[in-house]
Design an enzyme around this catalytic site. Structure first.
Site, mmCIF file in Angstrom:
data_model
loop_
_atom_site.group_PDB
_atom_site.id
_atom_site.type_symbol
_atom_site.label_atom_id
_atom_site.label_comp_id
_atom_site.label_asym_id
_atom_site.label_seq_id
_atom_site.Cartn_x
_atom_site.Cartn_y
_atom_site.Cartn_z
ATOM 1 N N CYS A 22 20.394 21.476 4.701
ATOM 2 C CA CYS A 22 21.262 20.479 5.335
ATOM 3 C C CYS A 22 20.478 19.788 6.456
ATOM 4 O O CYS A 22 19.316 20.122 6.713
ATOM 5 C CB CYS A 22 22.507 21.163 5.898
ATOM 6 S SG CYS A 22 22.162 22.234 7.314
ATOM 7 N N GLU A 68 18.350 29.307 6.323
ATOM 8 C CA GLU A 68 17.058 28.764 6.744
ATOM 9 C C GLU A 68 16.801 28.990 8.226
ATOM 10 O O GLU A 68 15.680 29.331 8.625
ATOM 11 C CB GLU A 68 16.988 27.256 6.448
ATOM 12 C CG GLU A 68 17.114 26.905 4.981
ATOM 13 C CD GLU A 68 18.539 26.621 4.536
ATOM 14 O OE1 GLU A 68 18.709 25.890 3.549
ATOM 15 O OE2 GLU A 68 19.504 27.135 5.164
ATOM 16 N N HIS A 117 22.795 29.599 9.384
ATOM 17 C CA HIS A 117 22.431 29.271 8.001
ATOM 18 C C HIS A 117 21.220 30.122 7.619
ATOM 19 O O HIS A 117 20.443 30.551 8.487
ATOM 20 C CB HIS A 117 22.056 27.803 7.880
ATOM 21 C CG HIS A 117 23.212 26.869 7.951
ATOM 22 N ND1 HIS A 117 23.192 25.634 7.350
ATOM 23 C CD2 HIS A 117 24.419 26.972 8.555
ATOM 24 C CE1 HIS A 117 24.327 25.009 7.588
ATOM 25 N NE2 HIS A 117 25.094 25.798 8.314
#
Length: 152
Positions: free
Chosen positions: A87, A59, A57
């Site tokens: 998330c 991040e 992801h």
């Protein structure tokens, strides 16, 4: 460290540019940058499809980049700018890396862990970052809406 609206928009634009690169590569367009002392120390964009890894992801990749850049797993006094609400996995990584501020563009009502679906940061954890949502929300939201509209 004060959260400034002008600087937040400035760094969110960098995250949006990374999200656009992900979109070109066929990834869900999410981008993230990590900032310390008004300097970008980490960058990431969604790479799950291209690199065939569920962990990649935006991040997570930005946190990894910042840890390498700062030579520390503690990202104290850092801000993460991300185009989409983190998330659960990314929220956990943010807590574990001790990032001080989360600034995100648009909410994620399916997977968002900073208040939209659940709020990891309300739990009794050892670190609670400050959260600011809605920075360049329209730009971030349009990227995602257009991506999924074109996929269908």
């Amino acid at each position: 460290m004060k959260i400034s609206d002008d600087m937040d928009e400035y760094f969110m634009k960098d995250a949006i540019e990374l999200a656009k690169i992900s979109e070109i590569e066929g990834e869900v367009p999410v981008g993230s940058v990590i900032v310390k002392d008004n300097k970008i120390v980490g960058k990431g964009r969604n790479r799950r499809e291209k690199l065939k890894n569920a962990l990649f992801h935006a991040e997570i990749l930005a946190i990894n980049d910042a840890c390498q850049s700062l030579n520390s797993w503690r990202l104290i006094d850092c801000k993460i700018y991300t185009t989409l609400e983190p998330c659960c996995m990314c929220a956990g990584a943010i807590v574990n890396s001790r990032i001080k501020y989360i600034i995100f563009g648009t909410q994620d009502f399916r997977f968002g862990a900073a208040g939209s679906c659940i709020n990891i940061f309300e739990k009794s954890l050892n670190h609670k970052p400050k959260i600011k949502s809605g920075v360049l929300k329209n730009e971030c939201s349009i990227l995602l809406t257009n991506f999924f509209k074109n996929k269908r």
